[in-house]
Scaffold this motif. Structure first.
Motif, mmCIF file in Angstrom:
data_model
loop_
_atom_site.group_PDB
_atom_site.id
_atom_site.type_symbol
_atom_site.label_atom_id
_atom_site.label_comp_id
_atom_site.label_asym_id
_atom_site.label_seq_id
_atom_site.Cartn_x
_atom_site.Cartn_y
_atom_site.Cartn_z
ATOM 1 N N ASP A 160 -6.689 -7.519 -1.689
ATOM 2 C CA ASP A 160 -5.284 -7.196 -1.934
ATOM 3 C C ASP A 160 -4.880 -5.821 -1.414
ATOM 4 O OD1 ASP A 160 -5.310 -9.556 -3.472
ATOM 5 O OD2 ASP A 160 -6.055 -8.434 -5.200
ATOM 6 N N LEU A 161 -5.810 -4.869 -1.462
ATOM 7 C CA LEU A 161 -5.465 -3.479 -1.154
ATOM 8 C C LEU A 161 -5.520 -3.223 0.339
ATOM 9 C CD1 LEU A 161 -7.400 -1.251 -3.736
ATOM 10 C CD2 LEU A 161 -4.939 -1.296 -3.411
ATOM 11 N N THR A 162 -4.573 -2.438 0.839
ATOM 12 C CA THR A 162 -4.654 -2.012 2.229
ATOM 13 C C THR A 162 -5.584 -0.804 2.319
ATOM 14 O OG1 THR A 162 -3.333 -1.474 4.170
ATOM 15 C CG2 THR A 162 -2.701 -0.386 2.157
ATOM 16 N N PRO A 163 -6.336 -0.661 3.411
ATOM 17 C CA PRO A 163 -7.169 0.540 3.554
ATOM 18 C C PRO A 163 -6.280 1.770 3.634
ATOM 19 C CG PRO A 163 -7.707 -1.120 5.221
ATOM 20 C CD PRO A 163 -6.440 -1.557 4.566
ATOM 21 N N SER A 164 -6.752 2.868 3.098
ATOM 22 C CA SER A 164 -5.954 4.093 3.120
ATOM 23 C C SER A 164 -6.843 5.248 3.553
ATOM 24 C CB SER A 164 -5.387 4.356 1.724
ATOM 25 O OG SER A 164 -4.631 5.536 1.737
ATOM 26 N N LYS A 165 -6.271 6.148 4.358
ATOM 27 C CA LYS A 165 -7.076 7.277 4.842
ATOM 28 C C LYS A 165 -7.399 8.257 3.722
ATOM 29 C CE LYS A 165 -5.421 6.955 9.579
ATOM 30 N NZ LYS A 165 -4.471 7.465 10.575
ATOM 31 N N VAL A 166 -6.504 8.326 2.726
ATOM 32 C CA VAL A 166 -6.778 9.183 1.560
ATOM 33 C C VAL A 166 -6.453 8.406 0.285
ATOM 34 C CG1 VAL A 166 -6.523 11.485 2.550
ATOM 35 C CG2 VAL A 166 -4.491 10.239 1.854
ATOM 36 N N THR A 167 -7.305 8.555 -0.716
ATOM 37 C CA THR A 167 -7.048 7.951 -2.025
ATOM 38 C C THR A 167 -7.381 8.986 -3.102
ATOM 39 O OG1 THR A 167 -9.300 7.073 -2.128
ATOM 40 C CG2 THR A 167 -7.603 5.581 -1.319
ATOM 41 N N VAL A 168 -6.885 8.738 -4.297
ATOM 42 C CA VAL A 168 -7.210 9.629 -5.410
ATOM 43 C C VAL A 168 -7.380 8.796 -6.677
ATOM 44 C CG1 VAL A 168 -4.762 10.112 -5.914
ATOM 45 C CG2 VAL A 168 -6.522 11.694 -6.712
ATOM 46 N N ALA A 169 -8.364 9.171 -7.470
ATOM 47 C CA ALA A 169 -8.517 8.610 -8.817
ATOM 48 C C ALA A 169 -8.190 9.721 -9.807
ATOM 49 C CB ALA A 169 -9.937 8.103 -9.032
ATOM 50 N N ASN A 170 -7.365 9.393 -10.774
ATOM 51 C CA ASN A 170 -6.970 10.356 -11.800
ATOM 52 C C ASN A 170 -7.669 9.966 -13.103
ATOM 53 O OD1 ASN A 170 -5.709 11.808 -13.800
ATOM 54 N ND2 ASN A 170 -3.623 11.181 -13.293
ATOM 55 N N LEU A 171 -8.538 10.834 -13.582
ATOM 56 C CA LEU A 171 -9.188 10.636 -14.886
ATOM 57 C C LEU A 171 -8.608 11.683 -15.809
ATOM 58 C CD1 LEU A 171 -12.887 10.485 -13.600
ATOM 59 C CD2 LEU A 171 -11.198 8.650 -13.636
ATOM 60 N N SER A 172 -7.936 11.246 -16.863
ATOM 61 C CA SER A 172 -7.282 12.240 -17.717
ATOM 62 C C SER A 172 -7.489 11.899 -19.188
ATOM 63 C CB SER A 172 -5.787 12.320 -17.395
ATOM 64 O OG SER A 172 -5.203 11.042 -17.475
ATOM 65 N N ASN A 173 -7.762 12.935 -19.951
ATOM 66 C CA ASN A 173 -7.914 12.773 -21.391
ATOM 67 C C ASN A 173 -6.585 13.153 -22.027
ATOM 68 O OD1 ASN A 173 -8.965 12.448 -23.943
ATOM 69 N ND2 ASN A 173 -10.863 13.545 -23.498
#
Length: 437
Positions: free
Chosen positions: A367-380
């Protein structure tokens, strides 16, 4: 170069088994490992042996245990595309399922499967030279993922007390219920594992369905669609162990930077960009845009709004060709100034950034298109307490009537366990309110 730190992954129950399929599919693509365990020649980079071990034949196999109390879903692995990837003794099944009953997973059926599971884990750990962590994936609404995982974590905390234990748990969604007794199972396992887990990342299927429908234009998402999304986050969190990075971080950093108090160990997760594959317009996605996107409630993997809570910590893990780190810092300052991101007043240094220059890999035809940059946000964030409040009120509705109690009592659980578990959730809610105020 420091020694490679090894991780043992454990996938429990039907949901855990299906998540394992998505994870190993992705990890194999990232590291160039074929479904039969062969390493493709051009992919000799990275520290992939943190997650894979080498057999005597020179093939690579996941350092993993997949366990379910009934055989159906694991049998699908044994006949599927990756059947040659796994060591057969790492796929453990019983003969009958836990019938969505925590007590069956913990007391009766679980007791039959625990010894063989611990024995297989011990063998894997003995072949590690630098064991770092256990990563567990499961759903908490059913019987095996809740009851058996609780039993397993109790034992692991005795045998491997110093090792990190990270949990990726599918929690009940606000408006979708596959199992009527989900509130019982979820509250009992949260209570039972509270002291044995360093960090528990929560997702709920409703949030994942929404992301698939709204962001990816998938009309009728299957569990494969949902699990591939989750696998991307797990990949981002563990990328620093599996690839050499520049400003890298490790799993200890999660515990150190995300968890200010041991009990408040339930971070939210978000991922950006989430763009469908047919809109392959990834060339114009900026670091600024994905940083903003990963604070959008619609990109969060659990149904709650972080804007109504207070942040205690936030880790942003970037992957890919990051050109301008200062631009990222500017956008973070903008978010803080505009009060989009409100932090509790007792924590001053609140953002942790990680950078890994290898871009995210996507599943071909996914489903996802490839991306040159990605980010994961982990937040408490204290907003997670609203998810606990919802769960507790559903628990109370059934508990007041003693609905379905006999199914649990017949398997050996005592009524006081329910009261203790519910009291622990109340205490957890108080802890979050205290942190917020």
């Amino acid at each position: 170069m420091s020694a490679i730190r090894e991780v043992v992954t454990i996938f429990v129950g039907q949901a855990g088994t299906q998540i394992s399929n998505a994870c190993w599919e992705l990890f194999c693509l990232e590291h160039g490992i074929e479904p039969n365990g062969n390493l493709k020649k051009k992919y000799s980079t990275g520290n992939f042996t943190s997650f894979f071990s080498q057999t005597q034949e020179g093939l690579f196999t996941p350092r993993t245990i997949v366990v379910d109390l009934e055989p159906t879903v694991i049998d699908e692995i044994k006949t599927g595309a990756y059947k040659e990837l796994f060591q057969l003794d790492s796929l453990i099944t019983g003969n009958e399922d836990a019938a969505d009953n925590f007590a069956r997973g913990y007391y009766s059926l679980g007791q039959e499967a625990i010894d063989i599971t611990l024995d297989r884990i011990r063998k894997i750990c003995e072949n590690c030279s630098n064991l770092n962590a256990f990563i567990i994936s499961r759903s908490v609404g059913g019987g095996t993922g809740s009851g058996f995982t609780t039993l397993l974590l109790e034992q692991l905390s005795e045998d491997y007390a110093k090792k990190l234990k990270l949990d990726f748990a599918v929690y009940p969604a606000p408006n979708i219920s596959t199992v009527i007794v989900e509130p019982y199972n979820s509250v009992l396992t949260t209570h039972g594992t509270m002291d044995y887990i360093d960090c528990c990342f929560i997702v709920d299927n409703e949030a994942l369905y929404d992301i698939c429908a709204r962001k990816l234009d998938v009309d009728a998402p299957t569990y494969t669609n949902l699990n591939r999304l989750q696998a991307q986050i797990i990949s981002n969190i563990t990328a620093s162990m599996r690839f050499d990075g520049v400003t890298n971080w490790n799993l200890e950093d999660i515990k150190t930077n995300l968890i200010p108090f041991p009990r408040l160990h339930f971070p939210l997760m978000a991922f950006a960009p989430i763009i469908p594959s047919y809109k392959a317009a990834y060339s114009n996605i900026s670091e600024q845009q994905i940083t903003l996107d990963c604070f959008d409630p619609a990109n969060h993997m659990v149904r709650c709004d972080p804007r109504i809570g207070m942040y205690m910590s936030c880790c942003l893990l970037y992957r890919g060709n990051i050109k301008n780190i200062n631009e990222i810092k500017n956008i973070i300052n903008f978010l803080k100034d505009k009060k989009f991101v409100r932090f509790v007043n007792f924590i001053k240094t609140n953002f942790k950034l990680g950078f890994n220059y290898l871009p995210t890999v996507t599943v071909p035809g996914g489903d996802l298109t490839p991306s040159k940059v990605t980010v994961a946000n982990l937040s408490n964030n204290t907003a997670i307490r609203h998810a606990w409040t919802r769960l507790a009120s559903k628990f109370d509705l059934m508990y007041q009537k003693k609905a379905f109690f006999h199914h649990y009592l017949a398997e050996g659980i005592e009524e006081s366990n329910f009261a203790d578990a519910r009291a622990n959730i109340s205490a957890l809610l108080e802890d979050y309110i205290e942190a917020e105020t």
